[in-house]
Design a protein around this motif. Sequence first.
Motif, PDB file in Angstrom:
ATOM      1  N   GLU A  49       0.832  -1.201   0.000  1.00 37.47           N
ATOM      2  CA  GLU A  49       0.000   0.000   0.000  1.00 37.47           C
ATOM      3  C   GLU A  49       0.869   1.254   0.000  1.00 37.47           C
ATOM      4  OE1 GLU A  49      -3.092   2.189   3.035  1.00 37.47           O
ATOM      5  OE2 GLU A  49      -2.762   0.055   3.229  1.00 37.47           O
ATOM      6  N   ARG A  50       0.486   2.225  -0.769  1.00 40.28           N
ATOM      7  CA  ARG A  50       1.236   3.479  -0.880  1.00 40.28           C
ATOM      8  C   ARG A  50       0.725   4.494   0.132  1.00 40.28           C
ATOM      9  NH1 ARG A  50       5.472   2.858  -4.638  1.00 40.28           N
ATOM     10  NH2 ARG A  50       4.751   1.317  -6.112  1.00 40.28           N
ATOM     11  N   LEU A  51       1.627   5.305   0.654  1.00 32.90           N
ATOM     12  CA  LEU A  51       1.270   6.410   1.530  1.00 32.90           C
ATOM     13  C   LEU A  51       1.157   7.680   0.708  1.00 32.90           C
ATOM     14  CD1 LEU A  51       3.765   5.853   4.492  1.00 32.90           C
ATOM     15  CD2 LEU A  51       1.364   5.181   4.389  1.00 32.90           C
ATOM     16  N   SER A  52       0.341   8.590   1.187  1.00 30.40           N
ATOM     17  CA  SER A  52       0.310   9.904   0.559  1.00 30.40           C
ATOM     18  C   SER A  52       1.617  10.613   0.889  1.00 30.40           C
ATOM     19  CB  SER A  52      -0.867  10.725   1.081  1.00 30.40           C
ATOM     20  OG  SER A  52      -0.645  11.085   2.439  1.00 30.40           O
ATOM     21  N   LYS A  53       1.907  11.679   0.198  1.00 33.68           N
ATOM     22  CA  LYS A  53       3.131  12.440   0.459  1.00 33.68           C
ATOM     23  C   LYS A  53       3.149  12.920   1.898  1.00 33.68           C
ATOM     24  CE  LYS A  53       5.688  16.520  -0.993  1.00 33.68           C
ATOM     25  NZ  LYS A  53       5.725  17.668  -1.878  1.00 33.68           N
ATOM     26  N   GLU A  54       2.013  13.405   2.390  1.00 37.34           N
ATOM     27  CA  GLU A  54       1.935  13.917   3.762  1.00 37.34           C
ATOM     28  C   GLU A  54       2.154  12.797   4.786  1.00 37.34           C
ATOM     29  OE1 GLU A  54      -0.508  14.549   1.404  1.00 37.34           O
ATOM     30  OE2 GLU A  54       0.275  16.550   0.943  1.00 37.34           O
ATOM     31  N   LYS A  58       5.340  12.554   7.347  1.00 45.62           N
ATOM     32  CA  LYS A  58       5.095  12.433   8.788  1.00 45.62           C
ATOM     33  C   LYS A  58       5.822  11.203   9.346  1.00 45.62           C
ATOM     34  CE  LYS A  58       1.365  12.063  12.145  1.00 45.62           C
ATOM     35  NZ  LYS A  58      -0.097  11.962  12.342  1.00 45.62           N
ATOM     36  N   TYR A  59       5.724  10.072   8.645  1.00 45.66           N
ATOM     37  CA  TYR A  59       6.396   8.849   9.080  1.00 45.66           C
ATOM     38  C   TYR A  59       7.910   9.020   9.072  1.00 45.66           C
ATOM     39  CZ  TYR A  59       7.938   4.021   9.306  1.00 45.66           C
ATOM     40  OH  TYR A  59       8.584   2.868   9.679  1.00 45.66           O
ATOM     41  N   TYR A  60       8.454   9.592   8.008  1.00 44.52           N
ATOM     42  CA  TYR A  60       9.902   9.811   7.912  1.00 44.52           C
ATOM     43  C   TYR A  60      10.391  10.703   9.044  1.00 44.52           C
ATOM     44  CZ  TYR A  60      14.443  11.279   6.193  1.00 44.52           C
ATOM     45  OH  TYR A  60      15.777  11.560   6.101  1.00 44.52           O
ATOM     46  N   ASN A  61       9.668  11.780   9.320  1.00 44.57           N
ATOM     47  CA  ASN A  61      10.070  12.684  10.403  1.00 44.57           C
ATOM     48  C   ASN A  61      10.010  11.995  11.760  1.00 44.57           C
ATOM     49  OD1 ASN A  61      10.772  14.924   8.880  1.00 44.57           O
ATOM     50  ND2 ASN A  61       8.664  15.673   8.802  1.00 44.57           N
ATOM     51  N   SER A  62       9.065  11.073  11.941  1.00 41.45           N
ATOM     52  CA  SER A  62       9.012  10.339  13.206  1.00 41.45           C
ATOM     53  C   SER A  62      10.231   9.434  13.353  1.00 41.45           C
ATOM     54  CB  SER A  62       7.725   9.526  13.307  1.00 41.45           C
ATOM     55  OG  SER A  62       7.767   8.379  12.485  1.00 41.45           O
ATOM     56  N   LEU A  63      10.668   8.825  12.248  1.00 42.59           N
ATOM     57  CA  LEU A  63      11.874   8.011  12.292  1.00 42.59           C
ATOM     58  C   LEU A  63      13.103   8.865  12.557  1.00 42.59           C
ATOM     59  CD1 LEU A  63      11.382   5.605   9.264  1.00 42.59           C
ATOM     60  CD2 LEU A  63      11.113   5.078  11.679  1.00 42.59           C
ATOM     61  N   LYS A  64      13.189   9.979  11.880  1.00 42.37           N
ATOM     62  CA  LYS A  64      14.329  10.878  12.020  1.00 42.37           C
ATOM     63  C   LYS A  64      14.439  11.369  13.459  1.00 42.37           C
ATOM     64  CE  LYS A  64      16.415  14.842   9.795  1.00 42.37           C
ATOM     65  NZ  LYS A  64      16.266  15.884   8.803  1.00 42.37           N
TER      66      LYS A  64
END
Length: 70
Positions: A49-54, A58-64
């Motif tokens: 399943e693909r995520l929207s850009k937003e 949000k997920y990337y920033n939580s990992l970062k």
Amino acid sequence: MLEIHKNIVLDENQQPIAVQIPIAEFEKIEEILEDYGLAKLIEQSENEERLSKEEALKYYNSLKGNYVEN
């Protein structure tokens, strides 16, 4: 290729126990590993399943926030 300037730390028996590298080189290694991991994650998820850009941002920033100092 990234040149790494390393200093080997020896114990009292002259056995290597650690390596010191300049912080800038360490940060570059971290960046390379993060980029590689992200590319692998994208490659593995091609059929999922693909995520929207937003959602992805949000997920990337939580990992970062959990693994990399801002």
